[in-house]
Each structure stands twice: as structure tokens, then as C-alpha cells.
Design a protein around this motif. Structure first.
Motif, short mmCIF file in Angstrom:
data_model
loop_
_atom_site.label_atom_id
_atom_site.label_comp_id
_atom_site.label_asym_id
_atom_site.label_seq_id
_atom_site.Cartn_x
_atom_site.Cartn_y
_atom_site.Cartn_z
N HIS A 86 44.88 37.63 42.43
CA HIS A 86 45.79 38.66 42.68
C HIS A 86 44.74 39.59 43.53
O HIS A 86 43.42 39.66 43.24
CB HIS A 86 46.14 39.52 41.55
N ASP A 87 45.52 40.30 44.30
CA ASP A 87 44.69 41.54 45.25
C ASP A 87 44.48 42.52 44.41
O ASP A 87 43.20 43.35 44.73
CB ASP A 87 45.54 41.63 46.47
N SER A 88 45.15 42.86 43.36
CA SER A 88 44.67 44.20 42.74
C SER A 88 43.81 43.87 41.53
O SER A 88 43.40 42.80 41.41
CB SER A 88 46.18 44.61 42.30
N ASP A 89 43.83 44.85 40.57
CA ASP A 89 43.30 44.62 39.31
C ASP A 89 44.07 44.47 38.18
O ASP A 89 43.76 44.54 37.12
CB ASP A 89 42.31 45.89 39.06
N ASP A 90 45.27 43.83 38.44
CA ASP A 90 46.12 43.75 37.46
C ASP A 90 45.77 42.55 36.58
O ASP A 90 45.03 41.66 36.81
CB ASP A 90 47.55 42.88 37.96
N VAL B 52 51.05 39.69 35.26
CA VAL B 52 52.16 40.11 35.94
C VAL B 52 53.54 40.06 35.27
O VAL B 52 53.61 38.84 34.47
CB VAL B 52 52.22 39.55 37.25
N GLU C 127 44.49 35.43 34.09
CA GLU C 127 43.32 36.25 34.05
C GLU C 127 42.73 36.63 32.45
O GLU C 127 41.69 37.05 32.45
CB GLU C 127 43.58 37.71 34.66
#
Ligand SMILES: [Zn+2]
Length: 277
Positions: free
Chosen positions: A3-7, A10, A194
Motif C-alpha cells: 500500500h502507498d500509505s502506512d495503513d 484495509v 502487513e
């Protein structure tokens, strides 16, 4: 999965009760009286999996089932995920949170009574932790006794998953696996990659006579006639998991979810929407 974010993970649609507004629940009740209640746990699953593994699985099973039923024009609401269960036998591992049996029964009953109060009549309990099955059955019977027009059902998908495993081509494991092993790790890889660290996975197998009491066709959770209560996972497996989790693949998890969701969907469509599946 990157993911591009630090999630950390999801959450996919549809909304469960936690994400809905009260008005949205009222609107849903016009179309359905059926609610799926994911019953999870917060317990050790080995060094490679998060403590929330069972509640994540229960929620995902209900989410996928709701999506499949919606496609068949059988709408259901996904209720609140119960995050705690009876995990007494995992207390040897830090972070595990357990309820006593009587507390879980009360929690399940009060959740079901709340949902009944608002108009739900079909209360479907779906576990993510088979250690909760006895308490789920007691709570289901009590709620049926206490309400005049409810239907409550405990849905143990482990039997169908065991059948799918027994065909022999789903798991890469050739030796007996169970809690936190290849199959369960694969399902968490699907939704929470993750939070899975396969570099920390440890291979550990039980002796056949020990495994038989935890995971076998003879066990009640998979359709057999025997139930041996577990005393201590720490005494059984020093690593917390059983099998070789490093063999897990997300595609295996997808196949596992398919087997589980197909069965749940068939039963719910047949028994709660009057359609023969
Ligand atoms: Zn689990």
C-alpha cells in the motif's frame, strides 16, 4: 501486497454494524431480519500472526458471505464482531485475552437480545475460534428459550473446510497442521498481509496422539464425536502454532474462504430465504 500509505490493513465494504449509522440499520431492517454475528478471539497464534487473527477471520467470513448473499438477492446485515472469546488455554502467551465461559455466554446473549430488540429475528453466530462453539450453542439455546419468534443458529464451517482440506490439493502441508498453521496463516495473508511475518514462522508438529485431540476427523468441531478440552497450548506447542505456517500462500487462503463461504451461503439462502440452495 503493498500500500502507498502506512495503513496496517484495509477494511472492505460492506459496512458492518460498527460502521453503520442507526438510520442505516433501520433502513436495512426494512429489507432483512437476518444478522450475521462474527464471534472472534484475541489470542496467540504464533510469532508470525497477530493476536486478532480469529476476529479478523470471523469478520471476513461474514463479509464474504454477505456479499455472496447480496448477489443472490438475500440481504443480511453483518453484526458487531465479538473480539473476545474463551481463550483460557492460550493464556501462557502474552497478549491473549480470555473471557470465562459464563461471561461469553452472557455477552452473546445480550448482543443477540439487543439485535432482537431492534427487529432482527434470524441471529446467526459465526465463529472465528472453535473454542467458542460450546458457549455459542448455550447462548443460542437460551435466546431461543427467551424470545418467542427468533431463530438462532450456530454455524460451524470447520466441518466444510476439513472436507475441502481432505481432498488433498488445497494445503501444501503433508503433515498435520492446526492452530496458526498453513491454512489459518493463508487466510490472514488474504486480508492482513502487513500483519503476517512469515520470517518469524516456526515449524512445529504434534505427536499424532496429541494432534488427534486438537484437530482430526474424530474431533467434534470437524464432525466427529470426541471433545477433549484443551488445558494449555504452551504445554503442547512452545511456538504457539501447529504445522508449518511458512507454506502459506494467499491463494490458499482464498480457496479456504471459498469453501467456507459457499457452505454458509447455501445454508443461509436455503434456511432463511426459503430457497433451496
Ligand atoms: Zn485462530
Amino acid at each position: 501486497m503493498a500500500h502507498d500509505s502506512d495503513d496496517l490493513y484495509v477494511i472492505k465494504a460492506p459496512k458492518t454494524l460498527y460502521e453503520m449509522t442507526s438510520a442505516e440499520v433501520a433502513a436495512a431492517l426494512v429489507h432483512t431480519k437476518t444478522v450475521l454475528i462474527p464471534v472472534g478471539a484475541t489470542e496467540d497464534h504464533g510469532a508470525h500472526l497477530p493476536l486478532g487473527t480469529d476476529l479478523f477471520e470471523a469478520r471476513e467470513i461474514c463479509r464474504r458471505t454477505a456479499v455472496a448473499l447480496e448477489a443472490l438477492h438475500c440481504p443480511v446485515v453483518i453484526g458487531p464482531t465479538i473480539p473476545f472469546g474463551v481463550s483460557t488455554f492460550h493464556m501462557g502467551f502474552p497478549g491473549t485475552v480470555t473471557l470465562t465461559s459464563s461471561t461469553l455466554i452472557l455477552v452473546l446473549k445480550e448482543v443477540m437480545h439487543s439485535l432482537y430488540h431492534h427487529g432482527f429475528r434470524n441471529l446467526l453466530l459465526v465463529h472465528g475460534h472453535d473454542g467458542n462453539l460450546p458457549q455459542m450453542m448455550v447462548a443460542a439455546q437460551d435466546v431461543v428459550n427467551e424470545t418467542p419468534d427468533s431463530t438462532v443458529v450456530v454455524m460451524n464451517w470447520m466441518v466444510e473446510l476439513a472436507k475441502a482440506y481432505a481432498k488433498g490439493d488445497m494445503l501444501r502441508s503433508k503433515k498435520g497442521e492446526s492452530h496458526g498453521g498453513e491454512g489459518e496463516t493463508a487466510r490472514i495473508l488474504v486480508t492482513h498481509p502487513e500483519l503476517v511475518d512469515l520470517s518469524k514462522a516456526q515449524e512445529f508438529y504434534l505427536q499424532p496422539h496429541e494432534l488427534r485431540k486438537i484437530q482430526s476427523p474424530e474431533h467434534m468441531k470437524t464432525g466427529g464425536g470426541l471433545f477433549y478440552p484443551t488445558r494449555s497450548y504452551a504445554a503442547l506447542t512452545p511456538v504457539g502454532s501447529i504445522g508449518n505456517p511458512a507454506l502459506a500462500l494467499a491463494e490458499t487462503g482464498e480457496k479456504g474462504y471459498d469453501a467456507i463461504v459457499q457452505w454458509l451461503t447455501m445454508v443461509i439462502q436455503r434456511d432463511f430465504f426459503g430457497l433451496e440452495g
